[in-house]
Design a protein around this motif. Structure first.
Motif, mmCIF file in Angstrom:
data_model
loop_
_atom_site.group_PDB
_atom_site.id
_atom_site.type_symbol
_atom_site.label_atom_id
_atom_site.label_comp_id
_atom_site.label_asym_id
_atom_site.label_seq_id
_atom_site.Cartn_x
_atom_site.Cartn_y
_atom_site.Cartn_z
ATOM 1 N N ALA A 4 7.586 13.209 -20.462
ATOM 2 C CA ALA A 4 7.475 11.765 -20.269
ATOM 3 C C ALA A 4 6.832 11.085 -21.449
ATOM 4 C CB ALA A 4 6.665 11.467 -19.012
ATOM 5 N N LEU A 17 15.868 7.532 -19.705
ATOM 6 C CA LEU A 17 14.527 7.293 -19.166
ATOM 7 C C LEU A 17 14.450 7.457 -17.659
ATOM 8 C CD1 LEU A 17 13.334 4.180 -21.228
ATOM 9 C CD2 LEU A 17 12.406 6.495 -21.301
ATOM 10 N N VAL A 21 11.246 8.699 -15.375
ATOM 11 C CA VAL A 21 10.578 7.723 -14.511
ATOM 12 C C VAL A 21 10.595 8.197 -13.075
ATOM 13 C CG1 VAL A 21 10.623 5.346 -13.690
ATOM 14 C CG2 VAL A 21 11.066 5.822 -16.096
ATOM 15 N N ILE A 37 5.299 1.929 -16.625
ATOM 16 C CA ILE A 37 6.443 2.511 -17.382
ATOM 17 C C ILE A 37 6.309 2.199 -18.856
ATOM 18 C CG2 ILE A 37 8.944 2.459 -17.624
ATOM 19 C CD1 ILE A 37 9.114 1.808 -14.650
ATOM 20 N N GLU A 40 3.453 4.434 -20.219
ATOM 21 C CA GLU A 40 3.711 5.884 -20.178
ATOM 22 C C GLU A 40 4.800 6.298 -21.173
ATOM 23 O OE1 GLU A 40 2.976 9.746 -18.763
ATOM 24 O OE2 GLU A 40 1.911 7.857 -18.380
ATOM 25 N N ALA A 48 11.677 -1.420 -19.588
ATOM 26 C CA ALA A 48 10.885 -0.898 -18.468
ATOM 27 C C ALA A 48 11.307 -1.543 -17.151
ATOM 28 C CB ALA A 48 9.405 -1.137 -18.725
ATOM 29 N N ARG A 52 13.049 0.371 -13.951
ATOM 30 C CA ARG A 52 12.431 0.274 -12.612
ATOM 31 C C ARG A 52 13.429 -0.242 -11.583
ATOM 32 N NH1 ARG A 52 9.530 -3.042 -9.234
ATOM 33 N NH2 ARG A 52 7.692 -2.020 -8.251
#
Length: 269
Positions: A4, A17, A21, A37, A40, A48, A52
């Motif tokens: 990650a 990703l 995630v 996100i 990280e 991000a 999500r």
């Protein structure tokens, strides 16, 4: 170092990703926020947010779905269950025959039950409240009666009232002193009017008349006592004409006021 946190010089696409995630969401036990996100995986806010949203849009598979088997949609319309046909009902009235003694028993029981209000004893306010004793008035009235009687009789003697024979030729020996008409008429009417005023048992017009006539009678009685004592103290044996005139009119005035108050007391309020 975990996968990650591995970064490269080229921006990573959303598809690359998404697995990382997803692993992060498994470790956190919830869907990470956009800032988590970004922090990280070292990506910008738009990517991000896109990752999500893609993670949120993934279908959730419950572990027991394969075991439970297919289920019907809860929003699917369910056909109503068939209603069995109604049994035929005989509409003819069925006579109800009861013995005479059985029919009379319920009514006999109802007659014995009284209304709850009948068992409650009425409470009177007068029995619970203490009334003002009236016997002290008798003690006060006895000396006042002696003084008032003697004063009016004495004033009557100074103004021409005296012994007369009301039945000449019938009972020549019968005589009466007319001076007693003054204390009886004036003072008794004052007490009668005072009672009508304060009792509240008469109509409003009668109450107003009783109020002012009672006050006037008490003032006249006081002035009569003052006049008698002043005349006696001055040694005058015959009152002036204007005092004689006023005293002579008192019996007539008292009779008129008493009759008027009696008539007003019988009016409808």
């Amino acid at each position: 170092m975990s996968t990650a946190t591995v970064t490269s010089a080229y921006p990573r696409p959303v598809a690359d990703l998404l697995p990382a995630v997803r692993d992060l969401a498994d470790r956190l036990g919830e869907i990470p926020s956009r800032n988590q996100i970004m922090r990280e995986f070292k990506v910008g806010a738009p990517k991000a947010q896109a990752v999500r949203l893609a993670l949120v849009a993934e279908p959730i598979t419950l572990p027991d779905e394969t075991e439970a088997g297919p289920t019907s949609d809860p929003w699917e319309y369910a056909e109503p269950a068939p209603v069995p046909p109604a049994l035929p009902v005989d509409t003819a009235p069925v006579p109800l025959i009861l013995p005479a003694e059985k029919v009379a028993e319920p009514f006999a029981e109802v007659d014995q039950v009284g209304h709850p209000a009948d068992e409650v004893e009425p409470v009177t306010v007068a029995s619970e409240s203490r009334r003002l004793a009236s016997w002290p008035v008798i003690l006060i009235a006895l000396p006042a009666f002696v003084a008032i009687w003697s004063g009016w009789v004495g004033l009557g003697g100074l103004t021409g009232f005296g012994v007369v024979h009301p039945l000449p030729g019938i009972a020549d020996e019968f005589s009466i002193n007319t001076a007693i008409t003054l204390p009886i008429g004036v003072e008794v009417y004052a007490a009668y009017a005072l009672r009508a005023w304060l009792s509240g048992l008469v109509p409003p017009r009668a109450r107003r008349f009783a109020k002012w006539s009672a006050i006037g009678s008490l003032l006249v009685g006081a002035l009569g006592q003052v006049a008698y004592h002043l005349l006696v103290a001055a040694g005058i044996t015959s009152a002036p004409w204007w005092i004689t005139t006023l005293v002579a009119c008192l019996p007539v005035a008292v009779l008129g006021m008493a009759a008027a108050l009696a008539h007003l007391s019988h009016e409808e309020g």
